[in-house]
Write a protein that holds these residues in place. Structure first.
Motif, PDB file in Angstrom:
ATOM      1  N   SER A 159       0.831  -1.204   0.000  1.00 31.17           N
ATOM      2  CA  SER A 159       0.000   0.000   0.000  1.00 31.17           C
ATOM      3  C   SER A 159       0.867   1.256   0.000  1.00 31.17           C
ATOM      4  O   SER A 159       0.553   2.247  -0.682  1.00 31.17           O
ATOM      5  CB  SER A 159      -0.919  -0.009   1.227  1.00 31.17           C
ATOM      6  OG  SER A 159      -1.648   1.189   1.320  1.00 31.17           O
ATOM      7  N   ASN A 164     -11.560   3.980  -2.989  1.00 28.51           N
ATOM      8  CA  ASN A 164     -11.143   3.602  -1.630  1.00 28.51           C
ATOM      9  C   ASN A 164      -9.677   3.155  -1.600  1.00 28.51           C
ATOM     10  O   ASN A 164      -9.270   2.402  -0.729  1.00 28.51           O
ATOM     11  CB  ASN A 164     -12.041   2.499  -1.077  1.00 28.51           C
ATOM     12  CG  ASN A 164     -12.001   1.232  -1.929  1.00 28.51           C
ATOM     13  OD1 ASN A 164     -11.329   1.204  -2.967  1.00 28.51           O
ATOM     14  ND2 ASN A 164     -12.706   0.207  -1.503  1.00 28.51           N
ATOM     15  N   LYS A 203      -5.525   6.310   1.230  1.00 26.94           N
ATOM     16  CA  LYS A 203      -5.827   6.317   2.662  1.00 26.94           C
ATOM     17  C   LYS A 203      -5.124   7.501   3.328  1.00 26.94           C
ATOM     18  O   LYS A 203      -3.904   7.660   3.212  1.00 26.94           O
ATOM     19  CB  LYS A 203      -5.359   5.015   3.322  1.00 26.94           C
ATOM     20  CG  LYS A 203      -5.874   3.742   2.641  1.00 26.94           C
ATOM     21  CD  LYS A 203      -7.381   3.612   2.777  1.00 26.94           C
ATOM     22  CE  LYS A 203      -7.876   2.303   2.161  1.00 26.94           C
ATOM     23  NZ  LYS A 203      -9.351   2.199   2.184  1.00 26.94           N
ATOM     24  N   THR A 204      -5.896   8.290   4.063  1.00 24.68           N
ATOM     25  CA  THR A 204      -5.341   9.458   4.745  1.00 24.68           C
ATOM     26  C   THR A 204      -4.244   9.080   5.730  1.00 24.68           C
ATOM     27  O   THR A 204      -3.198   9.740   5.809  1.00 24.68           O
ATOM     28  CB  THR A 204      -6.453  10.229   5.475  1.00 24.68           C
ATOM     29  OG1 THR A 204      -7.394  10.718   4.511  1.00 24.68           O
ATOM     30  CG2 THR A 204      -5.887  11.410   6.255  1.00 24.68           C
ATOM     31  N   GLU A 205      -4.475   7.992   6.492  1.00 22.97           N
ATOM     32  CA  GLU A 205      -3.485   7.605   7.494  1.00 22.97           C
ATOM     33  C   GLU A 205      -2.164   7.181   6.864  1.00 22.97           C
ATOM     34  O   GLU A 205      -1.090   7.401   7.429  1.00 22.97           O
ATOM     35  CB  GLU A 205      -4.025   6.489   8.393  1.00 22.97           C
ATOM     36  CG  GLU A 205      -4.370   5.190   7.676  1.00 22.97           C
ATOM     37  CD  GLU A 205      -5.783   5.161   7.127  1.00 22.97           C
ATOM     38  OE1 GLU A 205      -6.245   4.062   6.753  1.00 22.97           O
ATOM     39  OE2 GLU A 205      -6.420   6.226   7.057  1.00 22.97           O
ATOM     40  N   ARG A 206      -2.211   6.604   5.656  1.00 22.23           N
ATOM     41  CA  ARG A 206      -0.980   6.204   4.982  1.00 22.23           C
ATOM     42  C   ARG A 206      -0.219   7.447   4.507  1.00 22.23           C
ATOM     43  O   ARG A 206       1.002   7.538   4.649  1.00 22.23           O
ATOM     44  CB  ARG A 206      -1.319   5.299   3.786  1.00 22.23           C
ATOM     45  CG  ARG A 206      -0.168   4.439   3.339  1.00 22.23           C
ATOM     46  CD  ARG A 206       0.039   3.229   4.239  1.00 22.23           C
ATOM     47  NE  ARG A 206      -1.001   2.231   4.069  1.00 22.23           N
ATOM     48  CZ  ARG A 206      -1.716   1.700   5.065  1.00 22.23           C
ATOM     49  NH1 ARG A 206      -1.490   2.100   6.308  1.00 22.23           N
ATOM     50  NH2 ARG A 206      -2.621   0.788   4.851  1.00 22.23           N
TER      51      ARG A 206
END
Length: 444
Positions: free
Chosen positions: A262, A314, A317-320
């Motif tokens: 990811s 989707n 990802k913001t956290e990534r």
């Protein structure tokens, strides 16, 4: 014989000089960063004030180098620029590997960090905060403009260039370390000598001052302005998230390694934005505007992210993106701090201190008398006001730490915990960068 003696003396002098090249500087930054983390966790006031670890370690090294430069000139030589086309390729407005001009070796890290900010400028996330988020964002943009105006006017009143006032106000305080480092080259070109040193010094001052002032102001609002603390509810997960310690450089790298596939996908998307943004920046600069090198990539990333969300994707990802941006910023700051030219600060030390003192007083007054009222004059408004001081003077980490303390003392504030990090982490940075670009073009 004298000729050979001179050659021998020159060779001995050269051999006694420690030369640190650009890529050695990148490598050196990592142990310096880790040193900062070690000190951060063992010195209480640094921990409570949330001074970033790269600033701690880098400042120690910068001071050591400044002392060595005075005691033994030429003993250590730093070379922070490179023309390596492979390393610089993602941020160059060219497709081939032709030799570019000499560029700061940390440039890819700088642009990667701001591309991450653009990537997280998601409207679908921002709208979850509703009207309170819109009000806080409008207040923050207004505060950024007030900071810029008062900073420039204070500098003029002291007989200094307004560029000093800008760099020591909204650029370094509302914008933080990354924005200060990003705009420093443009301020240097406009005539502000030592812009990087001034900006990062102001940012350090802001972080420490923000950590001290935010909690005091928030507590005073609760005790003086409110008759009672309203009831609220917040999940254990939110509280644990708010009270979590900074992960640290190695911990962030390990976390990224656990999701390697990811992470590679997100890095590829970020590199595409950086590359396209390099061409966009050149196109805009060709019109004669002063434009920081990272703005093009940030704009492209924001467009891509919102297109992805509009199509109900989707993948991103913001956290990534946050984790990648965190690693880039920590590494970037360590490099920039090591290469600080502290001697350049001596001429502007007193005016800088006066400007910063005015900014701290202004921030506290606006939060106390304006933000508290417009955010609803309730307990949540008090917590949000304290949070605004945190990121308005330094960093969102300051804001979150202060709000965590208030929550533990007075009670939950779920609305504040939602909207403050969204506004402070990326939304206001975007608008602040646009404001700074406009002000710089007017003043130059």
């Amino acid at each position: 014989m004298d000729h050979f003696a001179q050659i021998a003396e020159a060779g001995a002098s050269a051999s006694s000089t420690l030369f640190i090249g650009p890529f050695a500087l990148l490598v050196l930054a990592i142990p310096v960063l880790l040193l900062g983390e070690f000190i951060f966790h063992r010195v209480g006031w640094l921990h409570r004030a949330n001074v970033p670890a790269p600033i701690i370690g880098g400042l120690l090294v910068a001071i050591t180098l400044a002392i060595l430069a005075q005691a033994a000139p030429g003993l250590v030589t730093l070379q922070g620029s490179t023309a390596n086309a492979v390393w610089l390729w993602p941020v160059l407005p060219q497709w081939g590997l032709g030799a570019p001009s000499m560029t700061d070796v940390e440039r890819p890290l700088l642009i990667l960090f701001f591309t991450c900010i653009g990537f997280n400028a998601s409207w679908s996330v921002a709208r979850q905060g509703g009207l309170p988020l819109v009000i806080l964002l409008a207040l923050s943009i207004g505060l950024s403009a007030v900071q810029a105006a008062t900073g420039a006017l204070t500098a003029l009143a002291l007989g200094e260039t307004p560029l000093l006032g800008l760099m020591a106000s909204n650029v370094s305080l509302m914008g933080g370390f990354g924005t200060a480092a990003g705009f420093a080259p443009e301020f240097e070109k406009a005539g502000l000598v030592g812009a990087a040193s001034i900006g990062l010094t102001a940012a350090v001052f802001g972080v420490v001052a923000g950590g001290l002032v935010a909690g005091w102001t928030g507590g005073r609002l609760v005790q003086r302005k409110l008759h009672r603390v309203g009831e609220g509810s917040v999940s254990l997960q939110q509280l644990e998230s708010a009270s979590a310690e900074p992960a640290g450089f190695i911990a962030e790298l390990k976390e990224l390694a656990r999701s390697a596939r990811s992470v590679l996908l997100h890095l590829a998307a970020l590199v595409v934005c950086m590359k396209l943004g390099a061409f966009l920046s050149v196109f805009i600069q060709s019109s004669g505007l002063t434009f920081p090198v990272y703005m093009g990539s940030m704009i492209v990333a924001a467009i891509l992210r919102n297109a992805h969300d509009l199509l109900r994707g989707n993948v991103l990802k913001t956290e990534r993106v946050d984790a990648i941006g965190s690693v880039a910023l920590m590494w970037l700051l360590a490099v920039v701090m090591i290469d600080l030219q502290l001697a350049q600060l001596l001429g502007s030390a007193l005016p800088l201190l006066v400007i910063l003192a005015v900014q701290v007083a202004l921030m506290a007054a606006l939060a106390y008398f304006v933000t508290f009222r417009l955010m609803g004059r309730d307990y949540e408004a008090a917590v949000t006001s304290a949070g605004m001081i945190g990121y308005g003077l330094g960093a969102t980490s300051n804001a979150m730490a202060t709000m965590r303390v208030m929550i533990r003392r007075f009670g939950p504030a779920p609305r504040s915990m939602l909207i403050v990090p969204i506004v402070g982490s990326f939304l206001v940075d975007f608008f602040n960068a646009v404001l700074t670009t406009t002000a710089l073009n007017v003043l130059k």
